[in-house]
Design an enzyme around this catalytic site. Structure first.
Site, PDB file in Angstrom:
ATOM      1  N   GLY A 174       0.817  -1.215   0.000  1.00  0.00           N
ATOM      2  CA  GLY A 174       0.000   0.000   0.000  1.00  0.00           C
ATOM      3  C   GLY A 174       0.846   1.258   0.000  1.00  0.00           C
TER       4      GLY A 174
ATOM      5  N   LEU B  66       0.347   3.616  -2.133  1.00  0.00           N
ATOM      6  CA  LEU B  66       0.666   3.440  -3.550  1.00  0.00           C
ATOM      7  C   LEU B  66       1.193   4.724  -4.186  1.00  0.00           C
ATOM      8  CD1 LEU B  66      -2.405   1.274  -4.645  1.00  0.00           C
ATOM      9  CD2 LEU B  66      -0.177   0.513  -3.792  1.00  0.00           C
ATOM     10  N   HIS B  67       2.171   4.544  -5.066  1.00  0.00           N
ATOM     11  CA  HIS B  67       2.740   5.671  -5.816  1.00  0.00           C
ATOM     12  C   HIS B  67       2.907   5.232  -7.269  1.00  0.00           C
ATOM     13  CE1 HIS B  67       6.395   3.365  -5.461  1.00  0.00           C
ATOM     14  NE2 HIS B  67       6.399   3.471  -4.139  1.00  0.00           N
TER      15      HIS B  67
ATOM     16  N   HIS C 190       4.230   1.680  -7.997  1.00  0.00           N
ATOM     17  CA  HIS C 190       3.205   0.624  -7.927  1.00  0.00           C
ATOM     18  C   HIS C 190       2.270   0.710  -9.133  1.00  0.00           C
ATOM     19  CE1 HIS C 190       3.932   1.440  -3.457  1.00  0.00           C
ATOM     20  NE2 HIS C 190       4.246   0.165  -3.570  1.00  0.00           N
TER      21      HIS C 190
ATOM     22  N   LYS D 227      13.265  -1.934  -8.523  1.00  0.00           N
ATOM     23  CA  LYS D 227      13.687  -1.146  -7.357  1.00  0.00           C
ATOM     24  C   LYS D 227      14.130  -2.083  -6.220  1.00  0.00           C
ATOM     25  CE  LYS D 227      13.271   1.946  -3.889  1.00  0.00           C
ATOM     26  NZ  LYS D 227      12.572   1.226  -2.866  1.00  0.00           N
TER      27      LYS D 227
ATOM     28  N   GLN E 168      14.723  -8.763  -4.002  1.00  0.00           N
ATOM     29  CA  GLN E 168      13.410  -9.396  -3.846  1.00  0.00           C
ATOM     30  C   GLN E 168      12.995 -10.084  -5.156  1.00  0.00           C
ATOM     31  OE1 GLN E 168       9.909  -7.594  -1.746  1.00  0.00           O
ATOM     32  NE2 GLN E 168       9.341  -6.998  -3.808  1.00  0.00           N
TER      33      GLN E 168
ATOM     34  N   SER F 210       7.504   4.190  -0.749  1.00  0.00           N
ATOM     35  CA  SER F 210       6.519   4.603   0.262  1.00  0.00           C
ATOM     36  C   SER F 210       7.215   5.229   1.459  1.00  0.00           C
ATOM     37  CB  SER F 210       5.703   3.399   0.720  1.00  0.00           C
ATOM     38  OG  SER F 210       5.135   2.756  -0.398  1.00  0.00           O
ATOM     39  N   ARG F 211       8.508   4.916   1.634  1.00  0.00           N
ATOM     40  CA  ARG F 211       9.237   5.440   2.800  1.00  0.00           C
ATOM     41  C   ARG F 211       9.753   6.862   2.576  1.00  0.00           C
ATOM     42  NH1 ARG F 211      10.689  -0.332   3.503  1.00  0.00           N
ATOM     43  NH2 ARG F 211       9.937  -0.902   5.570  1.00  0.00           N
TER      44      ARG F 211
HETATM   45  P1  AMP Z   1       6.088  -2.271  -1.652  1.00  0.00           P
HETATM   46  O1  AMP Z   1       4.694  -1.741  -1.496  1.00  0.00           O
HETATM   47  O2  AMP Z   1       7.148  -1.302  -1.297  1.00  0.00           O
HETATM   48  O3  AMP Z   1       6.254  -3.635  -1.028  1.00  0.00           O
HETATM   49  O4  AMP Z   1       6.286  -2.513  -3.216  1.00  0.00           O
HETATM   50  C1  AMP Z   1       5.408  -3.305  -3.958  1.00  0.00           C
HETATM   51  C2  AMP Z   1       5.997  -3.551  -5.330  1.00  0.00           C
HETATM   52  O5  AMP Z   1       6.210  -2.305  -5.994  1.00  0.00           O
HETATM   53  C3  AMP Z   1       7.379  -4.235  -5.257  1.00  0.00           C
HETATM   54  O6  AMP Z   1       7.459  -5.217  -6.279  1.00  0.00           O
HETATM   55  C4  AMP Z   1       8.329  -3.103  -5.493  1.00  0.00           C
HETATM   56  O7  AMP Z   1       9.552  -3.514  -6.067  1.00  0.00           O
HETATM   57  C5  AMP Z   1       7.536  -2.237  -6.451  1.00  0.00           C
HETATM   58  N1  AMP Z   1       8.036  -0.868  -6.411  1.00  0.00           N
HETATM   59  C6  AMP Z   1       8.230  -0.096  -5.311  1.00  0.00           C
HETATM   60  N2  AMP Z   1       8.784   1.096  -5.656  1.00  0.00           N
HETATM   61  C7  AMP Z   1       8.941   1.061  -7.006  1.00  0.00           C
HETATM   62  C8  AMP Z   1       9.479   1.980  -7.969  1.00  0.00           C
HETATM   63  N3  AMP Z   1       9.953   3.168  -7.607  1.00  0.00           N
HETATM   64  N4  AMP Z   1       9.480   1.600  -9.255  1.00  0.00           N
HETATM   65  C9  AMP Z   1       8.998   0.390  -9.643  1.00  0.00           C
HETATM   66  N5  AMP Z   1       8.486  -0.513  -8.789  1.00  0.00           N
HETATM   67  C10 AMP Z   1       8.462  -0.191  -7.487  1.00  0.00           C
END
Ligand code: AMP
Length: 283
Positions: free
Chosen positions: A31, A33-34, A37, A149, A153, A186-187
């Site tokens: 969540g 979301l940006h 995501h 990113k 993972q 998100s951070r």
């Molecule tokens: P998170 O909500 O941070 O667990 O991220 C969910 C998914 O979004 C993960 O597969 C992340 O690698 C991807 N994600 C997070 N930030 C970015 C970004 N800046 N560009 C592309 N994918 C991202």
């Protein structure tokens, strides 16, 4: 757009879709979301009949001293963004839906989970692989979307998918950045104005690495030395790690040849940020 928190209810919906031979795309998220995501969500919507976004701040991937409690949870806004993007189902379970009392099963990818971020976050990837395996079983996606990113993972999920015979195509999408180069995360909202400025150092040293490698440097220690020296000038920045590793096994390489991953984690004040770039050399 359906919103479901019960895995059994989600499985019922999925069963009907499977009977109709609909293809399913899954985008696992925590969540807040940006655009990063949203880029994964848009790809899923384009490539599949039905897109599921999971929004779950997975407690077991946070260490005891990490930011589980303060992690942002703007669920209303997330739902608006999902709807706008054309998501068909948001799976938004509570912790007890995923880990009911007496929960005992873990999925671990040996080796890879101990490298890079695994050194300072020893339980993190076990938490990630466990929840993603559960999501794969609940949603049974044809394709699942992850971001470059979080390069480590992505490598670990690909390995888990192969090792456990999940019939899921893993799609790794490029990192989305702010105009000034900072990778969306998100951070990033934890950063104050000065820290936000200092955070640019991550992208800047990755650019530095790319350019010294392009101009012929092959010795990883020398590249890392230059990167360290650059970061150490920033007051609020503290290096967790900078490594240049093999893209497949994530082990450090001494001499850059072929495709390598330059990855780093840096504390900016109290916020730990990660970023990476893939470099290629032909000689
Ligand atoms: P998170 O909500 O941070 O667990 O991220 C969910 C998914 O979004 C993960 O597969 C992340 O690698 C991807 N994600 C997070 N930030 C970015 C970004 N800046 N560009 C592309 N994918 C991202």
């Amino acid at each position: 757009m359906k919103i479901v928190n019960d895995p059994v209810k989600a499985q019922k919906i999925i069963k009907e879709l499977k009977l109709k031979r609909k293809s399913i795309g899954l985008v696992p998220t925590m969540g807040a979301l940006h655009e990063g995501h949203l880029s994964l969500i848009r790809s899923s919507c384009k490539e599949n009949d039905f897109t599921v976004v999971s929004i779950f701040v997975n407690p077991v991937q946070f260490g005891p001293k990490e930011d589980l409690n303060k992690y942002p949870r703007p669920i209303k806004n997330d739902l608006v963004l999902c709807k706008k993007a054309g998501v068909d189902l948001v799976f938004h379970p509570m912790a007890e839906n995923i880990y009911p009392q007496g929960y005992k099963t873990w999925v671990t990818v040996d080796g890879l989970s101990k490298e890079l971020c695994g050194k300072s976050r020893p339980v993190h990837f076990r938490g990630v692989t466990t929840v993603v395996a559960k999501l794969f079983n609940i949603i049974q996606p044809d394709a699942a979307y992850f971001g470059q990113k979080d390069a480590q993972q992505a490598v670990i999920i690909e390995k888990m998918t192969q090792d456990l015979n999940f019939l899921v195509k893993i799609q790794v999408m490029p990192t989305v950045r702010e105009r000034d180069g900072l990778a969306l995360s998100s951070r990033n909202i934890y950063l104050n104005k000065q820290e936000r400025q200092d955070a640019l150092v991550l992208q800047q040293v990755l650019d530095l690495a790319k350019s010294v490698i392009k101009s012929g440097e092959r010795n990883t220690q020398k590249v890392i030395f230059l990167m360290r020296r650059f970061i150490e000038h920033k007051n609020s920045a503290k290096i967790d790690y900078i490594e240049i590793v093999d893209c497949n096994n994530l082990l450090p390489v001494k001499i850059i040849s072929g495709k390598c991953l330059v990855a780093l984690a840096v504390w900016i004040g109290k916020t730990r940020l990660i970023d990476n770039v893939i470099v290629t050399s032909n000689r």
